[in-house]
Design a protein around this motif. Sequence first.
Motif, PDB file in Angstrom:
ATOM      1  N   PHE A 279       0.837  -1.204   0.000  1.00  0.00           N
ATOM      2  CA  PHE A 279       0.000   0.000   0.000  1.00  0.00           C
ATOM      3  C   PHE A 279       0.870   1.252   0.000  1.00  0.00           C
ATOM      4  CE2 PHE A 279      -2.310   3.306   2.361  1.00  0.00           C
ATOM      5  CZ  PHE A 279      -3.396   3.450   1.520  1.00  0.00           C
ATOM      6  N   ALA A 282       2.254   1.779  -3.546  1.00  0.00           N
ATOM      7  CA  ALA A 282       1.192   2.018  -4.517  1.00  0.00           C
ATOM      8  C   ALA A 282       0.579   3.392  -4.306  1.00  0.00           C
ATOM      9  CB  ALA A 282       0.121   0.925  -4.400  1.00  0.00           C
ATOM     10  N   ALA A 283       0.314   3.738  -3.052  1.00  0.00           N
ATOM     11  CA  ALA A 283      -0.240   5.063  -2.774  1.00  0.00           C
ATOM     12  C   ALA A 283       0.750   6.133  -3.207  1.00  0.00           C
ATOM     13  CB  ALA A 283      -0.546   5.185  -1.282  1.00  0.00           C
ATOM     14  N   LEU A 286       0.585   6.589  -6.960  1.00  0.00           N
ATOM     15  CA  LEU A 286      -0.665   7.239  -7.362  1.00  0.00           C
ATOM     16  C   LEU A 286      -0.603   8.731  -7.037  1.00  0.00           C
ATOM     17  CD1 LEU A 286      -3.563   4.788  -6.386  1.00  0.00           C
ATOM     18  CD2 LEU A 286      -2.650   5.335  -8.638  1.00  0.00           C
ATOM     19  N   ILE A 287      -0.046   9.052  -5.886  1.00  0.00           N
ATOM     20  CA  ILE A 287       0.057  10.467  -5.519  1.00  0.00           C
ATOM     21  C   ILE A 287       1.019  11.185  -6.461  1.00  0.00           C
ATOM     22  CG2 ILE A 287       0.935  12.006  -3.705  1.00  0.00           C
ATOM     23  CD1 ILE A 287      -0.291   9.973  -1.690  1.00  0.00           C
TER      24      ILE A 287
ATOM     25  N   LEU B  32      -7.231   5.477  -3.830  1.00  0.00           N
ATOM     26  CA  LEU B  32      -6.506   5.198  -2.592  1.00  0.00           C
ATOM     27  C   LEU B  32      -7.399   4.442  -1.611  1.00  0.00           C
ATOM     28  CD1 LEU B  32      -4.465   8.471  -1.896  1.00  0.00           C
ATOM     29  CD2 LEU B  32      -3.640   6.272  -2.729  1.00  0.00           C
ATOM     30  N   LEU B  35      -7.593   0.884  -2.750  1.00  0.00           N
ATOM     31  CA  LEU B  35      -6.298   0.254  -2.506  1.00  0.00           C
ATOM     32  C   LEU B  35      -6.181  -0.127  -1.027  1.00  0.00           C
ATOM     33  CD1 LEU B  35      -3.972  -0.272  -4.431  1.00  0.00           C
ATOM     34  CD2 LEU B  35      -2.917   1.846  -3.689  1.00  0.00           C
ATOM     35  N   GLN B  39      -5.686  -3.905   0.235  1.00  0.00           N
ATOM     36  CA  GLN B  39      -4.358  -4.271   0.745  1.00  0.00           C
ATOM     37  C   GLN B  39      -4.294  -4.300   2.258  1.00  0.00           C
ATOM     38  OE1 GLN B  39      -1.707  -1.531  -1.727  1.00  0.00           O
ATOM     39  NE2 GLN B  39      -0.983  -3.592  -2.184  1.00  0.00           N
TER      40      GLN B  39
END
Lengths: 372, 747
Positions: A279, A282-283, A286-287, B32, B35, B39
Amino acid sequence: MTSIGRPRSLFRRIVQNIDWVIVTLVAGIVALALINLNSAGTGDWSGKIQVQMRWLGLGTIAAVIVASLDYRVLHRMAYAAYLGGLGLLGLVPLIGVMRNDARRWLELGDYQFQPSELMKILLIAALARYLSDRPSKAPRKVRHLIVPFIMFLVPVALIVNQPDLSTGIICSLVALTILALTELSLKSILALMTTGVTLFMLGWAFFMHKYQRSRIDVWLNPEAYADNEGYQTIQAMIGVGNGGFFGRGVRQGTQNTLDFLPYGDTDFPFAVYAEEWGFLGAAMVLIMFAALVLWGLGLASQARDRFGALLCVGVSSLFFFHVCINVGMVLQLLPVTGITIPFFSVGGSNALAMMLGIGILLSVSRSRHQRG
Amino acid sequence: MTSLREPDDLRALRPRLQAMVLVVLLALMVLLGRLCQLQVLEGEHYVRRAERNFIDTIEAPALRGRIFDAQGRPLASNRPAYTLYVTPRPRVVVETDDPGARSQTGSRVPLSDAQIDALADLVDFVDAADREQFTAAIVRRRDRDEGIYPFAVRGNLTWQEFARIQTRKDALGDWLEIRESARRFYPAGELTAFVTGYVGEITPEGLANSAGSYRPGDRVGKTGMERQWENYLRGRPGKRSRVVDVHHHPVKDPPRDALAALPPDEDPIPGQDVYLTLDLDLQRVAAEAFADKPAGALVAIEPDTGRIVAMLSVPAIDPNRWQQPIGRDQYKAWSESLLKPFIDRTVQEHYFPGSTYKVVSALAALDDPTFDPEKTITCDGYVNYGGRRFKCTHKHGPVNLEQAIVQSCNVYFYTLAIDTVLSLERMELFARRLGLGERTGIGINSEAKGRIPTEAFEAREGTYQRGVRLNSAIGQGNVTATVLQVAVLYAAIANGGRVMTPYIVDRIETPDRRLVLQNKPQVRRDLEPVLPADRDRIHAGLTGVVNNELGTAYSERLGSVVVAGKTGTAQVGALDKKNKNPKPGPIPGFDFTQDHAWFAAYAPADAPKIVVVAFVEHGGVGADAAAPIVMKVIENYLGSRSETPQPRRPGGVPPPLPGRRDKQEVLGDSGPAPDRTVALTGARLPGDRPLGPPPPKSEETGPSGHVAKTSPAPSPGRSGSKKKADKPASKKKHASKKKPAAKEVLP
């Protein structure tokens, strides 16, 4: 002195005018994307990833050239380039390379090139020119929309005919976003959305390929198709979930390295990434994408002129739709389509086009304070 | 450039740009959030599902326990083999970017008929039905959920098949796998076919009844020892887990998290080894003696213990045949054969015992206090009773009980039956006391009970006539017995009246030689109080059968040892004639008009060490057909016994290596073998020291010492090395009072 001072001052000028925010974000995204591509591939930096790096290098050079040019050169060239792009698209059905039942590529020596990817940028430039040439205070009439609609529908028709529905959708969405920002009233935006939905329903009922239709069924209930059509969706979700908060580590994701997750390098690189980086990673990515898009929109509002602003809007929305639709698909928020995620998916033409877009952003950014 | 608008044009764009920023931020929040859901919140669920993807737990088959004869020679062992596994619904991985084909990737596509045919072309089938069965097995699983797992479709691949499949494997696809396995091998082949039995694939019914302890394709014991001791022989399969990729191929260098997620392995526990009392050499001698006899059976047991040292039924099917598929034609030929090769003639079928039954009649008669065994009855060759004429073989003249046995006179027993000395009740009582009419308890090959007629039984069957009693007295009528029952009966006569439970399993050991189970002689019924004096008369008669000039088997007597026995000729040929089935069979030597031949004997007559019963189906006269077989076996058993320094013993521990045999046997011999009772797992045999040096018993370790020790014994055949022999010997003291002239001592 001048002979020595000039290049120094040019260098200084470039360094001072470079938009380091964009460069940093793109460099970060590309670095993560390359690590991930290696992970999704063989893991020893060979094969597809080398081709991708070559194209990225080419794209970087192109971006540097575009960035160093005054973007108003693009204004002059926009229509000619657009017509050239149409010409290339028109060549595809004639001399294009057939691969997996689709004719999308033109061959240039060892390289295969997709004119449709380049068309995305050319379409943005041409639309921006057309819309910025029109006086902004002029009344909005439906007939004024005829030309821009033709401008994007012709290449979209050619692209969908290849067939390459995904690129067609992206081109349409980007063009409609530019139009929505300039020409369309709120009423017509709503009207367009309604027609879009209706057309989609009709198309689903009568014109879509069976595989396209079944994708909707599969998207709504993937577990029922777990062993066939829903397999990719489910495996992608398992991959994402298996990443947990901190991720499994690079080349340590079981879904990816044991090949349970298909198309880790084209359609589902984000699932590979989410499994290995968790996470947190991935976050973060994306940001970073969101920051790039928002920065592009910010550039649009600060641009020297309408043309530059529309270029930024076009490039930003191009990134936005690519990332949003691809990640949405991986996370099962949207049905499976072939829309890729920039830099994470292999595809030389796409990398080149995206780099050109970055070059345009840099060029607009460089001249934003030089009004007049 | 002139057409470019001034910056104030941009102001109109700003509200919509701000709306777009909101859209982007909203989209970011949604992504987000999702996600985070996948997760962080639901992560554990997907971790489990990922593990289900890559963990492949396969059963590690346990090596089946082996079966050995009394000398430790293998009768059933294992050989390496290859088994073909097929996944009927494999995953398809299409290397393509085409959107249509792309949705196929990872999907499970059932094998096409063409693919199955292509595989079937590589396998050698015995006939079309075999091939049909092969493809049907794949097709059946193809349409079911379990089709996603590999299953064993064919075991024991031949080298040709193995090579052919291996070379074509990559071309055919990922749905094929060849795994190493073990196949059963029976070194003695058909010689021990009915004793070892064989293993075959478990039937669907057996699978359903096994409560999950077996898997499809498992091979289980079908007959013989393999079936009786299945639970000991099979062992317990272990479990091995491995990391596999999407093609179900093991991964060489899996990710560390994947390795950590594997469940711990369980090692398979190999099956336990069964050691028989059977002597392969003697079995072979028996089989050779049966060489020209198409059908029959032979049982040799030790009278004092009930240990079976030879147990033969001919014809038999080599159990190795069952390890390969058997063609429908071949199976049909077997099942329709007049020789009935599936039947174990030692226990599974029961026959008229004929004159061998006369000992039962004699004992029953002696039980009547009014009966005088010395009184003679004159045999005219026949006797009339109830309007029927009951014949004898020929005119015997005046005979007493002893002579009636020696000469096998039917009229003598008919007369006793007419005089009601021999009632059905009394005959039944003695028959049952001697173990007839009930299973001996050996427990293999669906043992038959045999039949002892009672009046109630005859009435129920509607066959009661007054003549039944007469026929029963000579082992005809409705009297039937198995060959093993007759052997137990004669063992009881030989050992002084103890009806033993015959046994063929000496002990069971784990592969690392820990004793699991030890059989000991079991007396089923002790008749000693019932017939102490009577036995001597019978014994004298039986000795006379072979040694009296009038005896029916006089011509077959052995020079080396005095044998006591009884011939039998069960009149089935005549019966078949009556049933209008007089045609001789197409098999030479197997003539339906011929009677069944019996000979039951024990030797040496004064101190019996061995009881041998031979039965030759449609062999003709007992003395001619069956007696020579018995004599050969007795001669070999006693001959090898007195000549070889190492006698057979019950407790002999077979050596793991040929070089250790001598030590091992002597060690086992020195141990108190017969006293070993059923031991628990983990108890060690006193003589079981495969690694240590032999115990310092010098007089028993060398062959010469052994002979020196045993030679002063009055009967050389009876080795003093057996402790258990002491007990029966003491019990026979009274019997030796009237021992026949002891000129039978070996030269």
